[in-house]
Design an enzyme around this catalytic site. Structure first.
Site, PDB file in Angstrom:
ATOM      1  N   CYS A   5       0.833  -1.215   0.000  1.00 21.54           N
ATOM      2  CA  CYS A   5       0.000   0.000   0.000  1.00 21.54           C
ATOM      3  C   CYS A   5       0.865   1.261   0.000  1.00 21.54           C
ATOM      4  CB  CYS A   5      -0.884   0.042   1.235  1.00 21.54           C
ATOM      5  SG  CYS A   5      -1.960  -1.366   1.412  1.00 21.54           S
TER       6      CYS A   5
HETATM    7  C1  BEZ Z   1       0.649  -4.747   1.916  1.00 24.77           C
HETATM    8  O1  BEZ Z   1       0.109  -3.681   1.629  1.00 24.77           O
HETATM    9  O2  BEZ Z   1       1.843  -4.879   1.815  1.00 24.77           O
HETATM   10  C2  BEZ Z   1      -0.171  -5.914   2.384  1.00 24.77           C
HETATM   11  C3  BEZ Z   1      -1.294  -5.728   3.149  1.00 24.77           C
HETATM   12  C4  BEZ Z   1      -2.016  -6.820   3.600  1.00 24.77           C
HETATM   13  C5  BEZ Z   1      -1.616  -8.106   3.253  1.00 24.77           C
HETATM   14  C6  BEZ Z   1      -0.482  -8.287   2.430  1.00 24.77           C
HETATM   15  C7  BEZ Z   1       0.248  -7.185   2.000  1.00 24.77           C
END
Ligand code: BEZ
Length: 211
Positions: free
Chosen positions: A45
């Protein structure tokens, strides 16, 4: 039932990092992209928010506003935005919805309980100025989105709303487009003065009409 193409995007009032909004009023006469994130302070994100901020000029060219969402609160979003500036070299320049009670996430079906009960998946909704849903995409949490693809679809939607054309596989802005099969050859000749190539009666290609 999940939101479908052509449905009116649900309206809502919420807090964001840039203040409270009423969603339909915030969209106004623009197009809008609403996209959700599993959680604040997560790595994929973080890269996505930096990229969306970097593309702000591209969204503006298309009269398109962007707004993110995650199920954390405004204070958390604002703390996280400092990390995004630090690591992505880009300040977040669009609002982030705070949705700790999952009100908006539920309205838009962003929680997929068999994937996670607590995190939102990576949903994308493109909404037009009439507030209709024009594109939905759902990515898994582990896969960062390709926002250039989302811009490509906005280009296609805006073009095909204006002209009687559709866009072929892997089309990008400036490539030839497909004339609507409902037009006769005579009508196609009149509407597309740059001419067209007829591969089949239903497959006629013409230069992009607004170029
Ligand atoms: C991420 O944004 O890196 C992420 C968030 C939840 C699960 C896996 C990755």
């Amino acid at each position: 039932m999940a939101l479908q193409l052509g449905d009116t995007a649900p309206d809502f009032e919420t807090d964001t990092t840039t203040g409270p909004i009423k969603f339909h009023d915030w969209i106004g006469d623009s197009w809008a992209i609403l996209f959700s994130h599993p959680k604040d302070f997560t790595p994929v994100c973080t890269t996505e928010l930096g990229e969306v901020a970097r593309l702000s000029g591209e969204f503006a060219k298309r009269n398109t506003k962007v707004i993110g969402l995650s199920v954390d609160d405004v204070r958390s979003h604002l703390e996280w935005e400092k990390d995004i500036s630090d690591t992505q070299g880009q300040n977040v320049n669009f609002p982030m919805i705070a949705d700790p009670d999952k009100k908006v996430a539920d309205l838009y079906g962003m929680i997929h309980p068999n994937a996670s009960n607590t995190f939102t998946v990576r949903s994308v909704f493109v909404i037009d100025p009439a507030k209709k849903v024009r594109l939905t995409i759902t990515y898994p949490a582990s896969t960062g989105r390709n926002f250039k693809e989302i811009l490509r679809v906005v280009d296609s939607l805006q073009l095909t709303d204006e002209y009687m054309v559709s866009t072929p596989v892997n089309w990008t802005d400036g490539d030839d487009v497909i004339i609507a099969p409902s037009l006769s050859d005579d009508e196609a000749t009149a509407k597309f003065p740059k001419g067209y190539r007829k591969l089949k009666s239903y497959l006629r290609l013409t230069p992009q009409p607004n170029r």
